[in-house]
Design a protein around this motif. Structure first.
Motif, PDB file in Angstrom:
ATOM      1  N   ARG A  25       0.865  -1.183   0.000  1.00  0.00           N
ATOM      2  CA  ARG A  25       0.000   0.000   0.000  1.00  0.00           C
ATOM      3  C   ARG A  25       0.901   1.232   0.000  1.00  0.00           C
ATOM      4  O   ARG A  25       1.763   1.385   0.873  1.00  0.00           O
ATOM      5  N   ILE A  26       0.745   2.054  -1.011  1.00  0.00           N
ATOM      6  CA  ILE A  26       1.561   3.260  -1.146  1.00  0.00           C
ATOM      7  C   ILE A  26       0.616   4.448  -0.981  1.00  0.00           C
ATOM      8  O   ILE A  26      -0.414   4.519  -1.650  1.00  0.00           O
ATOM      9  N   THR A  27       0.972   5.350  -0.075  1.00  0.00           N
ATOM     10  CA  THR A  27       0.016   6.430   0.216  1.00  0.00           C
ATOM     11  C   THR A  27       0.387   7.721  -0.503  1.00  0.00           C
ATOM     12  O   THR A  27       1.479   7.836  -1.075  1.00  0.00           O
ATOM     13  N   HIS A  28      -0.532   8.640  -0.461  1.00  0.00           N
ATOM     14  CA  HIS A  28      -0.451   9.913  -1.162  1.00  0.00           C
ATOM     15  C   HIS A  28       0.899  10.612  -0.966  1.00  0.00           C
ATOM     16  O   HIS A  28       1.324  10.832   0.158  1.00  0.00           O
ATOM     17  N   GLY A  29       1.568  10.931  -2.084  1.00  0.00           N
ATOM     18  CA  GLY A  29       2.802  11.711  -2.007  1.00  0.00           C
ATOM     19  C   GLY A  29       4.058  10.907  -1.703  1.00  0.00           C
ATOM     20  O   GLY A  29       5.150  11.466  -1.690  1.00  0.00           O
ATOM     21  N   GLU A  30       3.929   9.601  -1.476  1.00  0.00           N
ATOM     22  CA  GLU A  30       5.125   8.799  -1.211  1.00  0.00           C
ATOM     23  C   GLU A  30       5.957   8.625  -2.482  1.00  0.00           C
ATOM     24  O   GLU A  30       5.428   8.642  -3.596  1.00  0.00           O
ATOM     25  N   SER A  31       7.260   8.414  -2.283  1.00  0.00           N
ATOM     26  CA  SER A  31       8.165   8.092  -3.382  1.00  0.00           C
ATOM     27  C   SER A  31       8.765   6.728  -3.068  1.00  0.00           C
ATOM     28  O   SER A  31       9.469   6.588  -2.069  1.00  0.00           O
ATOM     29  N   VAL A  32       8.476   5.755  -3.906  1.00  0.00           N
ATOM     30  CA  VAL A  32       8.852   4.379  -3.567  1.00  0.00           C
ATOM     31  C   VAL A  32       9.686   3.780  -4.697  1.00  0.00           C
ATOM     32  O   VAL A  32       9.300   3.854  -5.871  1.00  0.00           O
ATOM     33  N   ALA A  33      10.833   3.198  -4.333  1.00  0.00           N
ATOM     34  CA  ALA A  33      11.645   2.496  -5.335  1.00  0.00           C
ATOM     35  C   ALA A  33      11.253   1.029  -5.348  1.00  0.00           C
ATOM     36  O   ALA A  33      10.938   0.443  -4.314  1.00  0.00           O
TER      37      ALA A  33
END
Ligand SMILES: Nc1ncnc2c1ncn2[C@@H]1O[C@H](COP(=O)(O)OP(=O)(O)O)[C@@H](O)[C@H]1O
Ligand SMILES: [Mg+2]
Length: 259
Positions: A28-36
């Motif tokens: 789950r990736i939330t608003h505004g996150e930066s995920v590699a």
């Protein structure tokens, strides 16, 4: 959609030839996150990205964007929200000029030509490519192509940017420019990459994919300190962390000669 959450629930996918590329992926990736998204070749990163705006449909599980599951009915809305920048810009750029390529999306979304053109001008300026607006995309350098592909996606005002190996084939200067550009975006970003320095620069969180599954999901700095994990996933310690006495107290810097 107020919150641009990207959620995968027990996502599995097999290609028509039977290759099981994803075997039950959840995050789950939330608003505004930066995920590699990192992992060895063939781990399933590109397949996963192609699920995020419905280019591929899961064989099991689902992807939800905000509160919407990706279904044939929601696909148009999802594609306006999630902009995918492919690994090879040649898959994305197909018009005779850069300007036409970047105008194509807004025109397709129903903007009148004049408005579409001013959107194109604005995003080309944003990525520093205004000067090449009248050039043919296939004559550009790798860095220019990448920037134009990003502009073409930005022109459709997505809230979530998904990039597949964005720094591949870029020279150091082009790579630095790309990192600076991406730094400037407040979008939620999901970036599949082998470039762990880029991940360290841009993404506080990393998901490690191996053999179609989530192997680890956590703070980038913590995961990149796990030498065994990096080795298992055929990943190289970011240059910046190599030989760092704080990250690797077991390898203190060698004494200077004469001491
Ligand atoms: N079009 C395809 N048909 C069949 N198998 C594929 C196709 N594309 C990728 N694969 C396979 O799916 C698995 C995951 O590939 P991919 O998502 O490209 O991995 P990654 O991006 O992590 O390198 C690999 O085993 C790969 O060989
Ligand atoms: Mg890939």
């Amino acid at each position: 959609m107020s919150h641009h959450i990207v959620e995968a629930r027990d996502l599995a996918y097999a290609y028509p030839d039977g290759t099981r590329a994803l075997k039950g992926v959840s995050f789950r990736i939330t608003h505004g996150e930066s995920v590699a998204l990192v992992g060895p070749n063939g781990a399933g990163k590109s397949t996963l990205l192609l699920q995020l705006n419905g280019f591929l449909r899961p064989t099991q599980g689902e992807v939800r964007i905000g509160n919407l599951p990706i279904t044939p009915k929601t696909l148009d809305q999802i594609r306006r929200t999630v902009g995918v920048i492919f690994q090879d810009p040649d898959d994305q750029l197909f018009m005779p000029t850069v300007r036409e390529d970047v105008t194509f999306g807004p025109l397709n979304m129903g903007f009148p030509r004049q408005e579409a053109e001013s959107i194109a001008e604005a995003v080309l300026a944003q990525v520093g490519m205004s000067d090449i607006a009248d050039r043919a995309p296939y004559h550009l350098s790798a860095g220019q192509k990448r920037a134009v592909a990003i502009a073409a996606v930005l022109a459709m005002s997505p809230d979530i940017l998904v990039l597949d190996e964005p720094s591949s084939h870029l020279d150091p200067k082009g790579r630095r420019r790309l990192i600076d550009l991406l730094h400037g975006f407040s979008h939620t970003k999901i970036i599949a990459t082998h470039d762990l320095d880029l991940a360290l620069d841009l993404c506080p969180r990393t998901i490690v994919i191996a053999d179609g599954r989530v192997r680890e999901d956590g703070p980038t700095l913590r995961l990149f300190q796990d030498q065994a994990l990096l080795e298992e996933c055929a990943l190289e310690l970011p240059l910046r962390m190599q030989g760092c006495p704080i990250c690797h107290p077991q390898h203190p810097p060698s004494p200077s000669p004469g001491r």
